[in-house]
Every structure is written in C-alpha cells, then in structure tokens.
Design a protein around this motif. Structure first.
Motif, mmCIF file in Angstrom:
data_model
loop_
_atom_site.group_PDB
_atom_site.id
_atom_site.type_symbol
_atom_site.label_atom_id
_atom_site.label_comp_id
_atom_site.label_asym_id
_atom_site.label_seq_id
_atom_site.Cartn_x
_atom_site.Cartn_y
_atom_site.Cartn_z
ATOM 1 N N PHE A 1 -2.620 0.809 -15.985
ATOM 2 C CA PHE A 1 -1.810 1.834 -15.329
ATOM 3 C C PHE A 1 -1.135 1.232 -14.105
ATOM 4 O O PHE A 1 -1.747 1.108 -13.038
ATOM 5 C CB PHE A 1 -2.673 3.035 -14.927
ATOM 6 N N LYS A 2 0.123 0.866 -14.256
ATOM 7 C CA LYS A 2 0.862 0.291 -13.129
ATOM 8 C C LYS A 2 1.144 1.336 -12.056
ATOM 9 O O LYS A 2 1.522 0.992 -10.932
ATOM 10 C CB LYS A 2 2.162 -0.326 -13.626
ATOM 11 N N GLU A 3 0.976 2.607 -12.404
ATOM 12 C CA GLU A 3 1.206 3.672 -11.425
ATOM 13 C C GLU A 3 0.083 3.770 -10.393
ATOM 14 O O GLU A 3 0.236 4.422 -9.369
ATOM 15 C CB GLU A 3 1.342 5.025 -12.134
ATOM 16 N N ILE A 4 -1.069 3.118 -10.667
ATOM 17 C CA ILE A 4 -2.186 3.135 -9.718
ATOM 18 C C ILE A 4 -1.983 2.015 -8.705
ATOM 19 O O ILE A 4 -1.830 0.848 -9.074
ATOM 20 C CB ILE A 4 -3.529 2.972 -10.457
ATOM 21 N N ASP A 5 -1.980 2.357 -7.463
ATOM 22 C CA ASP A 5 -1.631 1.430 -6.373
ATOM 23 C C ASP A 5 -2.823 0.542 -6.010
ATOM 24 O O ASP A 5 -3.378 0.624 -4.903
ATOM 25 C CB ASP A 5 -1.165 2.241 -5.166
ATOM 26 N N LEU A 6 -3.194 -0.348 -6.940
ATOM 27 C CA LEU A 6 -4.321 -1.245 -6.684
ATOM 28 C C LEU A 6 -3.956 -2.370 -5.716
ATOM 29 O O LEU A 6 -4.849 -3.003 -5.124
ATOM 30 C CB LEU A 6 -4.818 -1.845 -8.002
ATOM 31 N N GLU A 7 -2.661 -2.633 -5.526
ATOM 32 C CA GLU A 7 -2.230 -3.719 -4.651
ATOM 33 C C GLU A 7 -2.687 -3.509 -3.210
ATOM 34 O O GLU A 7 -2.869 -4.473 -2.457
ATOM 35 C CB GLU A 7 -0.706 -3.868 -4.688
ATOM 36 N N VAL A 8 -2.895 -2.242 -2.819
ATOM 37 C CA VAL A 8 -3.267 -1.983 -1.433
ATOM 38 C C VAL A 8 -4.620 -2.596 -1.087
ATOM 39 O O VAL A 8 -4.905 -2.895 0.082
ATOM 40 C CB VAL A 8 -3.278 -0.459 -1.174
ATOM 41 N N LEU A 9 -5.457 -2.848 -2.109
ATOM 42 C CA LEU A 9 -6.764 -3.456 -1.850
ATOM 43 C C LEU A 9 -6.641 -4.904 -1.384
ATOM 44 O O LEU A 9 -7.529 -5.417 -0.701
ATOM 45 C CB LEU A 9 -7.623 -3.398 -3.116
ATOM 46 N N ASP A 10 -5.542 -5.575 -1.745
ATOM 47 C CA ASP A 10 -5.349 -6.977 -1.370
ATOM 48 C C ASP A 10 -4.587 -7.137 -0.064
ATOM 49 O O ASP A 10 -4.462 -8.255 0.439
ATOM 50 C CB ASP A 10 -4.593 -7.714 -2.485
ATOM 51 N N GLU A 11 -4.081 -6.051 0.477
ATOM 52 C CA GLU A 11 -3.275 -6.147 1.692
ATOM 53 C C GLU A 11 -4.148 -6.023 2.926
ATOM 54 O O GLU A 11 -5.025 -5.158 2.989
ATOM 55 C CB GLU A 11 -2.203 -5.048 1.695
ATOM 56 N N PRO A 12 -3.924 -6.872 3.929
ATOM 57 C CA PRO A 12 -4.677 -6.736 5.184
ATOM 58 C C PRO A 12 -4.234 -5.497 5.960
ATOM 59 O O PRO A 12 -3.144 -4.977 5.749
ATOM 60 C CB PRO A 12 -4.321 -8.021 5.941
ATOM 61 N N THR A 13 -5.072 -5.045 6.856
ATOM 62 C CA THR A 13 -4.719 -3.896 7.681
ATOM 63 C C THR A 13 -3.589 -4.267 8.631
ATOM 64 O O THR A 13 -3.701 -5.252 9.366
ATOM 65 C CB THR A 13 -5.931 -3.419 8.493
ATOM 66 N N PRO A 14 -2.487 -3.550 8.629
ATOM 67 C CA PRO A 14 -1.362 -3.891 9.515
ATOM 68 C C PRO A 14 -1.742 -3.774 10.986
ATOM 69 O O PRO A 14 -2.687 -3.057 11.347
ATOM 70 C CB PRO A 14 -0.281 -2.867 9.136
ATOM 71 N N ALA A 15 -0.966 -4.410 11.825
ATOM 72 C CA ALA A 15 -1.248 -4.395 13.256
ATOM 73 C C ALA A 15 -0.609 -3.208 13.955
ATOM 74 O O ALA A 15 -1.163 -2.652 14.907
ATOM 75 C CB ALA A 15 -0.768 -5.706 13.904
#
Length: 802
Positions: A633-647
């Motif tokens: 399911f490409k509609e599930i935003d799993l990419e956010v798990l790999d992103e660091p917390t923004p500053a």
C-alpha cells in the motif's frame, strides 16, 4: 418523502413555471444556478435588506444557540425581527451552498449514469427538478420564519439542514443538502408497495426484538449507581470474579486492558477483545471476556456481564453500543455501573422487556471538596499525589516537562493512546509511595475509573476543544474527573493492613479563572437521561438496501433509512454523518452491500486526508481481491519512520501529525485484518510498525519544551473564547436550556450578535493562530479510546440476527 420534507414537500403552485404566484423561476441550467445566489425574503419581511457575505464560522456558532421564538419555553426572549434576520442569513447561505453542490455534481451530460440512477433522463428535467427543490427549500424557511415551525416533526428539512450545519458547519450542510436533493429526486420512483416495505424495515421502535436468543432468557439486571469512588464498579467486578463465566464491557481500551490484567493476575483465563486487538487464551476451553463495549460478544452465553459507564447510553456518537450490549448480552445477571441520572431510563427499559431491575445505590466512601484557591499557575504549589488533567497529548507532555523543571521531581503520564504496558508502568510508578514519581499528568480518560491513587485533581483548564470548537466542560465531565481525587483506601494501605481511611479528596485548578466554573459544576446536578442511542444493525441496512435499484449510492440509502426510521420515545437515533461520509468515499469500488456495511464502521479519522486515501486503497483491495500486504500500500506513509525529527518547531508539528496519521492508518489496517483475514495478512508486521510509530511519537513528545508565558497566554486566549461562548449561550438560551450537552440534537441555532462574539477570534477558534499544541484536533478521550465507529459486535451471529 414527506418524512424528510414534511409540510415543505408540498410543491407550491408558484414554484411551477407558468403558474400564477409571487415567483416564476426560469428553466435553469446548472451553470446559471450555481452562479446566481438567491437572497431570501420571507412573507413577513417588510423591507429589503442588501445581501451581505455570510461567514460560515460565525454562522454555525450562532445557529447552535438559537431557539425558535414561537416554540421556546420563553418566547419573549428574542424579538421576531431578530429571528427573521437569523433565518434570512441561513437561507442565503444554504442557497449559496446548494448552488455549489449542483455545480459539483455536474451537468446531465457530465454525470449521466448517476443522474439516471435517480430518475433524471435529460438536462431539462434536471433543471426543472433543481427549480422545484429550490422552491421546497424556500417553503421550509417560510415555515420556520412565519409559522415558527422548526422542529423535526413539523419541519424536518429545515431541522436537518440546521442540525447538519451546527455539527459540521459548511461541509455538513453541503452533505445534508445533497441527501435531501437526492431524496427529492427519488420521490416518485418508488411504488406504493415499495414505500410500504421501506416503512416496515425502517420501523425501529422495538430494538428488543433484534436479540431473540436474549429475549428467551430471564435475566436479572443489577444497576449500580453512585458518584465516583463509591465502590459501585468494585462490587460489580466482585460479582464477575465469583462467576464461572462472564464479560466485562467498558468505554476505553485501557479499562478493558486493566480488567484483562486483573483477571490474569488472579489466574482466571481471560480474553481481551478490542477493535484493534484480540488475545484469546490458548490453554483453556472457557474464559472471561474483557472488551470495549462495541465488541461485546452477544452470541456467548455467560453467567455475569458487567457493562461500565452505562450513562453513556445517551451519547449521540456511541450510545448505540451501550444499548446493543444492554439489550443483547446473554447473561443470567447483567450488572450496569453508572450515574444516578440513568436510573429512570434503565428501569423503563427493563419493564418493557419484562426483566427484574435491582438498583444498588452507593455513597462516596470519603468526602470530596473543591478548594478555595487555585495553584496560581505555579507548579511549585504541587503536592505529592497530585494529578494535573489536560485535554491534549501535546499539552500533557509540555506540562510534564514544566513540572519536572520547576519541582526537580519526577512526573508520570497517563493518556488513552499510550501502549497498555506503558500506561500500566506509569500508573504503578505514580501509585508507589516509595519512589520519586510524586505527580501525574493525565488526560480526561482518568475520569472513567482507572486505578490511580490520586489525592488531589487539578484541572489545567475548564474548557476543551471537542472537534468543532472550544467549549466549557459539562457538569458530568467535571464531576467524573474531579471525583477521582481521594481513594478510600490505597493499595499501599491494604498491603500494610492499615484500615485508616484516606483523607478527603480535593479538587482545584491551575488558575483562579477556571476554579469558579468547577465549583459551580459540583453544586449542580445534571438532568436525568431520557433516551438511549440507537443505530440500525447491518442486517437492517442490507435488507433496506436490497429494495433500491442497482448502483444507488449507499449514502443515499442511509439518508433515506435515517429519515424514515420510527423510534419509540425511549430511544434516539445516533449520528449517521461519519457512516454516510465513508459510504461516499468507497462508492467508486465494486463492493457488496455486506462489505460496505463493514467499511461503514471502520475507525478512520475522516478529517485526515491521508487516512481517507488509505481507506480508499483498502476498499479497492477488497473489491479487486488484490494483495493486502501492508508494504504494497503506497498510500501508507511509512517513509516518515525513516525521517529524523526536524529542527524547526512548525516542521516538528507537521512531523508529529504525520506520525499520528500513520498510527491511525495502521490501526484501521489491524481492524480490517480481523474482518478480512484472507486479505489483510500482514497483521504481525502491522503490530510491529505500530510499536515503532508509538516509540517515535513518544520520543518526539519527550522533546517538547515548556514555556510558562506561552502556556499562560494560551490559557487566557482559550478561556476568553470559551467564556464568550458561554455568555452568548446564556443570553440566547436562558437558564432552562443551559445544561443541554454540547451538540445535543435538540439544540437549535441563530445568528443574532455572533459577529460581536467572533470578531477577531475566528482564526483562534480554527486553531490557525495558536502556539504549537494549543489546539490539538486529535483530542484525548472516550471516542479515541473506544473505537467509536465499530458499530458491529463480534458476537452478532446467527443466534441474534434480526
């Protein structure tokens, strides 16, 4: 048709082109209608006023508080001219929204198949139907303005439009106009025999008959009522523990988990059943059930069933679940726990089904009092054993950080969406008198009976954001939360054999301005509960759907069922809005009616676009028997798990919203995995990802900072909004109506003076101009914890089918 439009459905002669009357509409095209606003002029209006743009945000707030002058208990409170101006504004705004609706639906050539499904066969016929419906709308407003007919029975079209607008502002009005127009188009498509079948199936006056296997039993109902900390739930659970088999049904996942843990600790086999989790003992043939009330197993015969917080049977959103559990659970003894104000309703229902009702009344085991002083906004005034109650997850963590900075001591946190194990460990740390966790910050979920040894409850605020606007807490909310202060005898005392009762419980607020409404709430009693919530079971919806032509939208079928439904005076219909919106979302996919009924109950947060897109993907997967692998399911935003917390703070807020959206989406996937086990097969992976998301959310919240000036400024602004709303409500409703719950279906609205109320405050209400975390739309509370949309019980099986 008449059930929807009432007297307004009679086509006035002047509404038909070519006939005499005060208005002769031309043959309209879709483009012409959508571009031409039609100002409303009632017969009683003697002067023509220039049309002014209508702000829907101020409009809704006024509409929520207006009572029609002719039917009010005190008709002299508002002059007739003010009422006419109010309804003129609403008429103009409604006509404008109807024009946008027609434009969005498209011309006959653009959406021929859909128009034909409603009996429209040409553009000229469509134009005429638009003109006629416009006349019906005007007639409905004439009835409201001139005859004072605004009730659901006398003027259903006006009532439905106003109620939809109060609940969901312009989008809600848009949806209600759509269903009303579709109903209008279908008015002559059903033969008399079919209409009679519609009326027969939509007769919901006898919901007791939906559970024939239960009605064959002779149950005894024990009603335990009393204030918080009076021992009512304790005694009900004792009866459950002494039984051979039984069920506990509570309003929150965390309460179901607490009872589940309690039974396991006593070596009693127990299953945990919630909307997103199922744990069944593998080493026993019989077991107890601990579940959220929506998941009460109705086809399991047991000795004892405990249904907690029975006063929630009156809820517009979830009341149907308590009604279903109470009427349908197959238990020899049914123990209901709740407030005194539910007694008359339960006694009446028991008399109707011929069951014995025994009322057990309890007094509070130790005294409770509201303090004379607040904490003056200073965390240094906290004492060991204090619990600060806040109403958003962000604010909970900010307060925790502030307390630890100011006092140098540790602070535990408890709220609904914490993982069960984390909640249990945090509660244990706070309850242990021998460690340095002196304080607790919690959501209003603690009002539902969590086992916490609180000495003093401190309200961070006396208002909350309820998904629509900022409002004062209700009397039952304040009493239930504040009542958690002062346990009769703590676990530490019992372990030491100390029989000395705990000191009185205390209630206060962070600042003086919030202490006054809290003190007032404890001096009043809320009104008795008059009705129980009801929602048609899936079997009724499926039978009703079968009487419509193919390709009829399910949302229209639900709207038609809602309007034709007949209820007894002891019941009210729960809100259909989310179900109809989900039906629209999944309309493009080739699903069976049974599958559509399943999706109607999905616990999706519809205000989140990411979840809506994911729901569409899940529906498409079921319709096409596609791969239900979570990673597909490409509609599930799993990419956010790999992103660091923004500053940057603004990016941090967006990052948190993405994580929360992913958490809700995974929850929906898990919910569907129990209903389509052969399709959504990545259940183990979903649980793992859910744990990862929860860990990232926890890490993010731990990094929040506390700035006293920002918190003080936030309280002042939000308090000002809530106070102005309260003052306006008092001036428009008067003392007799003040205690109606928020968004109660009998509340009515108006506009007089709302410009003054909301001048300069609109952005604040919408949460656009507040600091980070000041208004969190994903509020903590009962709805999030109890799977509000899971309208089908796991146990609604053959034994109890309609």
């Amino acid at each position: 048709m008449k059930s929807l439009l009432g007297a307004a459905c009679k086509n006035p002669k002047h509404a038909v082109p070519g006939l005499a009357g005060r208005w002769h509409p031309p043959r309209l095209s879709v483009a012409w209608f959508s571009a031409t606003p039609v100002p409303y002029r009632s017969k009683a209006s003697s002067k023509s006023r220039p049309r002014q743009p209508v702000d829907p945000r101020s409009l809704r707030t006024g509409m929520q508080r207006d009572q029609d002058a002719s039917s009010s208990k005190n008709p002299a409170r508002r002059p007739e001219s003010a009422v006419r101006r109010n309804y003129q504004k609403f008429h103009d705004f409604t006509m404008n929204r109807f024009g946008k609706l027609v434009e969005s639906l498209g011309s006959f050539a653009m959406a021929q198949e859909e128009w034909r499904s409603f009996g429209v066969t040409s553009q000229s016929q469509l134009d005429r139907e638009i003109s006629l419906f416009k006349s019906v709308l005007t007639k409905a407003f004439d009835l409201a303005t001139e005859a004072g007919k605004t009730s659901r029975t006398e003027n259903p079209l006006f009532w439905n439009l106003r109620n939809a607008f109060i609940r969901a502002e312009a989008p809600g009005l848009h949806r209600e106009l759509k269903y009303a127009f579709q109903t209008f188009l279908m008015r002559s498509r059903f033969p008399k025999a079919v209409n009679e079948l519609h009326m027969a199936i939509s007769d919901l006056r006898f919901p007791y008959e939906w559970y024939p296997a239960t009605r064959m039993m002779q149950r005894t109902v024990h009603l335990h009522v009393g204030p918080t900390n009076s021992g009512k739930t304790y005694n009900a659970l004792k009866a459950l523990e002494n039984a051979r088999t039984g069920i506990y049904a509570g309003p929150l996942r965390l309460l179901a988990h607490e009872t589940f843990t309690r039974f396991l600790a006593k070596n009693k086999p127990c299953a945990l059943v919630t909307g997103e989790e199922l744990r069944v003992p593998s080493d026993s043939d019989t077991w107890f059930h601990s579940c959220t009330v929506e998941m009460t197993p109705l086809n399991t015969r047991v000795d004892v069933a405990v249904i907690d917080e029975i006063q929630m049977i009156n809820s517009d959103d979830r009341g149907w679940a308590w009604t279903q559990a109470f009427l349908g659970v197959q238990a020899k003894e049914v123990h209901l726990c709740g407030e005194e104000r539910v007694v008359p309703l339960i006694q009446a229902l028991c008399a109707r089904i011929g069951e014995k009702c025994i009322v057990h009344r309890y007094e509070r085991l130790n005294p409770l009092s509201v303090m004379d002083d607040s904490l003056k906004g200073d965390f240094r005034n906290l004492r060991k054993g204090d619990a600060v109650v806040a109403f958003s997850r962000v604010n909970i963590h900010q307060i925790k950080k502030g307390i630890e900075q100011k006092t140098g001591r540790r602070c535990a946190i408890v709220y609904g969406s914490l993982p069960p194990e984390t909640r249990a460990s945090q509660a244990a740390l706070f309850n242990d008198p021998d460690n340095d966790y002196d304080f607790l910050v919690a959501s209003d979920a603690i009002g539902m009976g969590l086992n916490l040894e609180i000495k003093r409850v401190i309200f961070d605020a006396s208002y909350k954001f309820d998904g629509v606007g900022i409002r004062q807490l209700t009397i039952p909310e304040i009493k239930q939360i504040g009542g958690r202060a002062g346990r009769y005898r703590t676990a530490a005392q019992e372990a030491k054999g100390d029989t000395t009762a705990a000191p009185p419980g205390l209630v206060t607020a962070m600042e003086d301005e919030d202490l006054h409404p809290i003190r007032q709430a404890f001096s009043k009693n809320p009104p008795a509960i008059a009705t129980a919530g009801l929602f048609p079971p899936s079997t009724v919806i499926e039978r009703f759907h079968s009487l419509f032509p193919p390709r009829t939208p399910t949302s229209f079928v639900l709207a038609r069922l809602r309007e034709l439904s007949r209820l007894s005076p002891r019941f009210h219909m729960c809100d259909f809005t989310d179900a109809m919106e989900i039906a629209e979302i999944i309309k493009p996919y080739d699903l069976s009616v049974a599958d559509r009924c399943v999706f109607l109950n999905a616990p999706v947060v519809l205000r989140d676009p990411k979840q809506v897109v994911a729901l569409e993907a899940f529906a498409k997967c079921v319709a096409e028997l596609g791969s239900g692998n979570l990673l597909d399911f490409k509609e599930i935003d799993l990419e956010v798990l790999d992103e660091p917390t923004p500053a940057h703070p603004s990016q941090q807020t967006q990052h948190l919203h993405r994580l929360e959206s992913l958490h809700h989406t995974i929850t929906v996937y898990l919910w569907l995995s129990y209903r389509y086990q052969g399709v959504f097969q990545s259940q183990a992976l979903a649980f793992k990802i859910k744990e990862m998301v929860e860990a990232k959310i926890s890490d993010h919240l731990e990094q929040l900072t506390f700035v006293p000036d920002v918190q003080r400024h936030r309280r002042q602004r939000m308090r000002r909004l809530a106070a102005k709303t309260e003052e306006k409500e008092r001036s428009l409703l008067g003392p007799e109506e003040e205690e109606l719950p928020p968004h109660h279906e009998e509340e009515v609205g108006g506009f007089e003076g709302e410009e003054e109320l909301f001048e300069g405050e609109v952005d604040e209400v919408e949460g656009k101009d507040l600091e980070e975390g000041e208004v969190e739309r994903d509020t903590e509370g009962l709805e999030q914890d109890g799977q509000p949309k899971a309208r089908e019980s796991e146990g609604f099986a053959e034994a109890n089918k309609v």
